[in-house]
Design an enzyme around this catalytic site. Structure first.
Site, mmCIF file in Angstrom:
data_model
loop_
_atom_site.group_PDB
_atom_site.id
_atom_site.type_symbol
_atom_site.label_atom_id
_atom_site.label_comp_id
_atom_site.label_asym_id
_atom_site.label_seq_id
_atom_site.Cartn_x
_atom_site.Cartn_y
_atom_site.Cartn_z
ATOM 1 C CD GLN C 195 18.068 59.563 -3.554
ATOM 2 O OE1 GLN C 195 18.803 59.474 -2.542
ATOM 3 N NE2 GLN C 195 18.324 60.668 -4.411
ATOM 4 C CB ALA C 236 19.698 61.198 5.469
ATOM 5 C CG HIS C 237 20.505 60.378 0.350
ATOM 6 N ND1 HIS C 237 19.847 60.560 -0.684
ATOM 7 C CD2 HIS C 237 20.799 61.389 1.257
ATOM 8 C CE1 HIS C 237 20.101 62.032 -0.868
ATOM 9 N NE2 HIS C 237 20.812 62.205 0.316
ATOM 10 C CG ASN C 238 24.460 58.052 -0.429
ATOM 11 O OD1 ASN C 238 23.486 58.626 -0.635
ATOM 12 N ND2 ASN C 238 24.838 57.034 -0.809
#
Lengths: 350, 350, 350
Positions: C195, C236-238
């Site tokens: 990540q 969460a990511h993005n």
């Protein structure tokens, strides 16, 4: 190591069989070995009794015959008895008084307090006798912690809060962070409302890992004596919880809600803000409580699980439930009409 | 910087176009610049291929024609290939062996271990080679951590737990706090059941930020090899999870439930206690699992979203669904009756 | 201590009654004592006005008559005015510049920064003027924190992230842990996708206790200016969130979802991945958002609570909703048929 008659002398109950049998540990029926004391709290497990290697078994008063020559202890509530024996066999680790060299204490402390490495206690905090402050934990200024309370590692309690006696607070718990309070400008910007209330926690309260309890906005957030909160519970500002209420993991309780005594809130349940929940309410797992509850009892709102294809087929109709009800009403009218007029279509039949 | 033929020599696949193209980074198709290696794992994104500035693209075996003169790598599973290339370009930071001056280590340590500022490791812990203990993290007495495992900052692992090799544990995770176990007195007071089991975690396990895994009551809580747990997951005492199961954020799993291998549990799903979930089960996001699942497959229980006014109109009927079914049954009887008797009301027609 | 006319000079509004009345605190109508300034933001509470001991009351422009001789301040938005007065009475504690002896700072710092005991700041971090880094907090290498931002105790911000100015980050928050990204081998094993994105947080953002915001996989995770996140929120990511969006406790937002400006997401709501939510959307508590929303408005999907026995009776039918719809359709056909043919069963009637 305790003999059965020693246990009964301390904790009550009645010995059945050989009172001199010695036990050194509690165990489940299945895992028990020689020297272990097992228990049967549920009729479902009676059948496992005979195959257990346990040296003795705690059973209910109605299960005397089942012991069948085995040694054991008869008691009205075997699970409660088991809990007490387990406490006897597994006392909490003794306090190791002293402040670690790498801890920072900015208030006076009783000599019986244990403060771990990396912990910090701010000015004006009041810490009772026999308290343990785990490594990395932080206590804000002016916060009071009652005697016998134990904080695990990495607990945070902010300023001016109160924690009662003999509480257990697990790692990652955060007590006294600001409540979520904002007023909104016309353009959508949020103006923070300072959170000047406290968190006040009673005696014998247990608070799970990573659970959060926010300080009140103007008044306090209050957790009653004997409450037990599991992990990852979120308690918003100005919530008040009565004595001996138990809250399972991942529950969220929104601001200004009051919950009675002896309630049990199931895992992942949610309770919206500004409600009143009376004493002795049980909320099922995953249930969202969206109105006040004025009668004791069990309340539920969750969905039956289905294989995905079945779910798609069935749940698509939820969006049109009102239409379905309208259709049923139309059918009822039509039939009612037929019966009244003498037929499905009088004119045609006439 | 790798040439495409170097990548293929290490990771397999087939070069298409100019094998000497050099790439230095992985990127999405849209964000890629010259020097980047992008990937297309989904037919939906094929159309973006031509406008991408990527120097090369990883595509599926069926997409050779789409490259259309571009350089790339053909492989059976472009997303998996992308993962491997990304690992090659972004190896984890090297261990910086040594114990920080402000860390406290009360056990012996291999010289290859890195311990950050403010970390504490209690007596009798056993730490493997190449382990990183992040700043502020705490390891309880007697806990074993396998070689190559990395703990981020502010992780807490309580006493007598076991963590396998090459695990990654993110900040705020709490492993080995007491399970939520109490017996109830008649007056509603709770008696704590000492939690004397452990948490045992396999190899190659990743545990997300602020995730909590409680120690067992009598037996252990067990997380199998290769499991991946996202953030804010709650695993209660005595849960057992099979190998390579993945659990998304905010999932709660209640006590004594056993989950099989290769399961995938969607975000905010919940699983109640004492269930058996077999291998290869997929649970959709937001689904509460309230019964054991004995067949692999996808299971779902969540609600379709609606504009609020539609929701009010449709969902009010849920409280009266049984009445609706009774009404439909009455309509069916009535019509059945009519057909049987020859008309809606024989007497009137007769 | 402020006189009403001093408050109006600073914050606007109109004094009603005695402008020289002095107030020293804000309070609720019920709890107010002499010297307190209360407010009435809701017509529901007008009746409590007369029994309040408050020295003065903030009321809406339409409530002048209600003051009935009492001193007060008239304003268009009493709750917003109350927020501003509360800020005036309760300014945040002053920064106490300096680095604690037991803190570890590996970068250069402005002299106006406060760093608490046990905190650690890694190489290359850039910390603005007047920043507070609470005890036990960790800042990873290369992370930038804007002026005036305050981190409570035990906050973790990983490497290479960006936090804007005048943010408040509460205890236990974890910013920049790895997103949950894996590719799957055929045998079910997961391959970690490094990540390498960042978390980028705007100005005036507040982040609740134990909230987690993951770093992006390739691109960044972005939280816009003025966003307010409550406790135990998982981002969460993005994910990308627009300005001034407020997210209540226990919300989970899955990867790559984009949320607009000025949205309000209710407690325990969930939003699945890869969706687009437009500006000015309100999501009710406990609602799972499973599709993109392109129109502003309130969206809901949660269940009405029932006594458990009612729930059993009503909700069992959910598994068979499709069958019910089929049955209603059959009834409609049958009746339609009757009407068309002239009766419930033409042959019998003929």
């Amino acid at each position: 190591m305790f003999r059965l008659d020693e246990l009964v002398a301390r904790l009550g109950g009645e010995v059945c069989g050989d009172a001199s049998v010695e036990v050194r540990r509690v165990a489940t029926l299945d895992q028990a070995e020689s020297g272990d004391l097992a228990f049967v709290a549920n009729r479902r497990y009676f059948s496992r009794l005979h195959s257990s290697a346990a040296s003795a078994v705690i059973v209910g008063l109605d299960a005397r015959a089942l012991l069948d020559g085995r040694s054991g202890i008869l008691t009205a509530d075997p699970y409660l008895y088991f809990a007490r024996v387990a406490q006897l066999f597994n006392p909490p680790p003794a306090v190791r008084p002293g402040v670690h060299l790498l801890a920072v204490v900015s208030c006076s402390l009783p000599s019986t307090v244990e403060v771990g490495a990396g912990a910090s206690i701010d000015e004006g905090a009041e810490i009772g006798e026999d308290v343990i402050i785990g490594p990395g934990s932080h206590i804000g200024r002016g916060t009071r912690i009652g005697r016998g309370t134990r904080l695990a590692a990495n607990v945070t309690i902010q300023h001016d809060c109160v924690v009662g006696e003999n509480c257990i607070i697990h790692s990652g718990a955060v007590i006294g962070a600001d409540g979520f309070g904002f007023a909104r400008e016309k353009d959508g910007r949020w103006v923070k409302i300072p959170q000047v209330g406290r968190v006040v926690i009673g005696n014998e309260v247990e608070i799970g890992a990573n659970t959060t309890i926010d300080r009140g906005a103007l008044d306090d957030t209050v957790i009653g004596n004997g409450c037990k909160l599991d992990n990852q519970v979120q308690i918003a500002h100005n919530v008040r919880i009565g004595e001996n209420t138990a809250i399972a993991g991942c529950v969220g309780i929104a601001g200004s809600t009051t919950i009675g005594a002896r309630c049990m809130i199931g895992g992942q349940a949610g309770i919206i803000g500004h409600l009143l929940i009376c004493d002795d309410v049980v909320v099922s797992a995953g249930t969202l409580v969206s109105k006040s509850l004025t009668r004791p009892g069990v309340y539920t709102a969750n969905l039956p699980l289905q294989p995905h294809a079945d779910w798609v087929r069935n749940f698509a109709h939820l969006r049109h439930l009102d239409t379905l009800v309208v259709r049923v009403r139309a059918l009822e009218s039509e039939l009612e009409n037929q019966n009244h007029k003498g037929g499905p279509d009088d004119r045609k039949l006439g």
